[in-house]
Motif scaffolding. Structure first.
Motif, PDB file in Angstrom:
ATOM      1  N   UNK A  64       0.788  -1.238   0.000  1.00  0.00           N
ATOM      2  CA  UNK A  64       0.000   0.000   0.000  1.00  0.00           C
ATOM      3  C   UNK A  64       0.816   1.282   0.000  1.00  0.00           C
ATOM      4  N   UNK A  65       2.096   1.236   0.256  1.00  0.00           N
ATOM      5  CA  UNK A  65       2.878   2.463   0.434  1.00  0.00           C
ATOM      6  C   UNK A  65       2.854   3.374  -0.791  1.00  0.00           C
ATOM      7  N   UNK A  66       2.889   2.839  -1.964  1.00  0.00           N
ATOM      8  CA  UNK A  66       2.931   3.670  -3.168  1.00  0.00           C
ATOM      9  C   UNK A  66       1.566   3.866  -3.814  1.00  0.00           C
ATOM     10  N   UNK A  67       0.522   3.453  -3.163  1.00  0.00           N
ATOM     11  CA  UNK A  67      -0.807   3.549  -3.741  1.00  0.00           C
ATOM     12  C   UNK A  67      -1.510   4.868  -3.435  1.00  0.00           C
ATOM     13  N   UNK A  68      -0.886   5.713  -2.636  1.00  0.00           N
ATOM     14  CA  UNK A  68      -1.443   7.028  -2.360  1.00  0.00           C
ATOM     15  C   UNK A  68      -2.744   7.010  -1.572  1.00  0.00           C
ATOM     16  N   UNK A  69      -2.878   6.050  -0.660  1.00  0.00           N
ATOM     17  CA  UNK A  69      -4.079   5.983   0.159  1.00  0.00           C
ATOM     18  C   UNK A  69      -4.147   7.176   1.110  1.00  0.00           C
ATOM     19  N   UNK A  70      -5.340   7.632   1.423  1.00  0.00           N
ATOM     20  CA  UNK A  70      -5.470   8.639   2.482  1.00  0.00           C
ATOM     21  C   UNK A  70      -4.905   8.071   3.790  1.00  0.00           C
ATOM     22  N   UNK A  71      -4.409   8.949   4.639  1.00  0.00           N
ATOM     23  CA  UNK A  71      -3.738   8.512   5.866  1.00  0.00           C
ATOM     24  C   UNK A  71      -4.595   7.570   6.699  1.00  0.00           C
ATOM     25  N   UNK A  72      -5.853   7.876   6.890  1.00  0.00           N
ATOM     26  CA  UNK A  72      -6.702   7.030   7.737  1.00  0.00           C
ATOM     27  C   UNK A  72      -6.918   5.645   7.130  1.00  0.00           C
ATOM     28  N   UNK A  73      -7.011   5.568   5.834  1.00  0.00           N
ATOM     29  CA  UNK A  73      -7.177   4.267   5.179  1.00  0.00           C
ATOM     30  C   UNK A  73      -5.890   3.440   5.300  1.00  0.00           C
ATOM     31  N   UNK A  74      -4.745   4.093   5.103  1.00  0.00           N
ATOM     32  CA  UNK A  74      -3.456   3.413   5.260  1.00  0.00           C
ATOM     33  C   UNK A  74      -3.289   2.930   6.701  1.00  0.00           C
ATOM     34  N   UNK A  75      -3.641   3.781   7.655  1.00  0.00           N
ATOM     35  CA  UNK A  75      -3.552   3.425   9.081  1.00  0.00           C
ATOM     36  C   UNK A  75      -4.446   2.208   9.377  1.00  0.00           C
ATOM     37  N   UNK A  76      -5.638   2.184   8.787  1.00  0.00           N
ATOM     38  CA  UNK A  76      -6.555   1.059   8.995  1.00  0.00           C
ATOM     39  C   UNK A  76      -5.979  -0.240   8.427  1.00  0.00           C
ATOM     40  N   UNK A  77      -5.345  -0.165   7.261  1.00  0.00           N
ATOM     41  CA  UNK A  77      -4.722  -1.365   6.655  1.00  0.00           C
ATOM     42  C   UNK A  77      -3.587  -1.885   7.542  1.00  0.00           C
ATOM     43  N   UNK A  78      -2.755  -0.975   8.044  1.00  0.00           N
ATOM     44  CA  UNK A  78      -1.651  -1.375   8.926  1.00  0.00           C
ATOM     45  C   UNK A  78      -2.215  -1.943  10.229  1.00  0.00           C
ATOM     46  N   UNK A  79      -3.266  -1.344  10.751  1.00  0.00           N
ATOM     47  CA  UNK A  79      -3.882  -1.814  11.993  1.00  0.00           C
ATOM     48  C   UNK A  79      -4.412  -3.239  11.835  1.00  0.00           C
ATOM     49  N   UNK A  80      -5.062  -3.513  10.730  1.00  0.00           N
ATOM     50  CA  UNK A  80      -5.581  -4.859  10.473  1.00  0.00           C
ATOM     51  C   UNK A  80      -4.428  -5.863  10.370  1.00  0.00           C
ATOM     52  N   UNK A  81      -3.350  -5.484   9.677  1.00  0.00           N
ATOM     53  CA  UNK A  81      -2.181  -6.360   9.557  1.00  0.00           C
ATOM     54  C   UNK A  81      -1.531  -6.583  10.928  1.00  0.00           C
ATOM     55  N   UNK A  82      -1.476  -5.538  11.750  1.00  0.00           N
ATOM     56  CA  UNK A  82      -0.922  -5.629  13.100  1.00  0.00           C
ATOM     57  C   UNK A  82      -1.715  -6.653  13.915  1.00  0.00           C
ATOM     58  N   UNK A  83      -3.049  -6.566  13.822  1.00  0.00           N
ATOM     59  CA  UNK A  83      -3.903  -7.526  14.529  1.00  0.00           C
ATOM     60  C   UNK A  83      -3.668  -8.948  14.033  1.00  0.00           C
ATOM     61  N   UNK A  84      -3.462  -9.115  12.741  1.00  0.00           N
ATOM     62  CA  UNK A  84      -3.177 -10.439  12.196  1.00  0.00           C
ATOM     63  C   UNK A  84      -1.813 -10.937  12.671  1.00  0.00           C
ATOM     64  N   UNK A  85      -0.858 -10.033  12.764  1.00  0.00           N
ATOM     65  CA  UNK A  85       0.488 -10.398  13.206  1.00  0.00           C
ATOM     66  C   UNK A  85       0.478 -10.919  14.637  1.00  0.00           C
ATOM     67  N   UNK A  86      -0.134 -10.168  15.535  1.00  0.00           N
ATOM     68  CA  UNK A  86      -0.039 -10.481  16.956  1.00  0.00           C
ATOM     69  C   UNK A  86      -1.288 -11.124  17.534  1.00  0.00           C
ATOM     70  N   UNK A  87      -2.363 -11.091  16.810  1.00  0.00           N
ATOM     71  CA  UNK A  87      -3.625 -11.587  17.338  1.00  0.00           C
ATOM     72  C   UNK A  87      -4.444 -10.415  17.850  1.00  0.00           C
ATOM     73  N   UNK A  88      -5.712 -10.430  17.584  1.00  0.00           N
ATOM     74  CA  UNK A  88      -6.599  -9.302  17.885  1.00  0.00           C
ATOM     75  C   UNK A  88      -6.568  -8.908  19.354  1.00  0.00           C
ATOM     76  N   UNK A  89      -6.475  -9.861  20.237  1.00  0.00           N
ATOM     77  CA  UNK A  89      -6.525  -9.562  21.662  1.00  0.00           C
ATOM     78  C   UNK A  89      -5.179  -9.272  22.297  1.00  0.00           C
TER      79      UNK A  89
END
Length: 94
Positions: A64-89
């Protein structure tokens, strides 16, 4: 889950971005350098967790870095990946 200092550093850095403490401009400036610096040690600390980081957070960042997403959308994508990395809880306190 055992976390080494390099993994903790990356968790704190990414969490600061997700929580809005770092804007996307500074996150983008620092992310690659931090991965280069800390990832080799993350692999030593916990190889499975490091591999999962590469398959989630790093994959999403690179996609997503070069796709020019709005900041909040990029933050949401990273947040979802973070949850997948470590587990939602996942709870982390330094």
């Amino acid at each position: 889950m055992k976390l080494g200092k390099h993994t903790k550093f990356m968790i704190e850095f990414i969490k600061d971005f997700i929580d809005g403490e770092i804007d996307s401009y500074f996150f983008e400036l620092d992310y690659s350098a931090y991965v280069i610096e800390h990832f080799p040690y993350m692999e030593e600390e916990n190889p499975e967790l490091a591999e999962r980081f590469a398959d989630t957070v790093d994959y999403v960042y690179e996609y997503y870095i070069d796709r020019g997403l709005p900041e909040e959308e990029f933050r949401a994508k990273i947040s979802k990946a973070f949850d997948q990395w470590l587990g939602k809880g996942f709870s982390f306190s330094s």
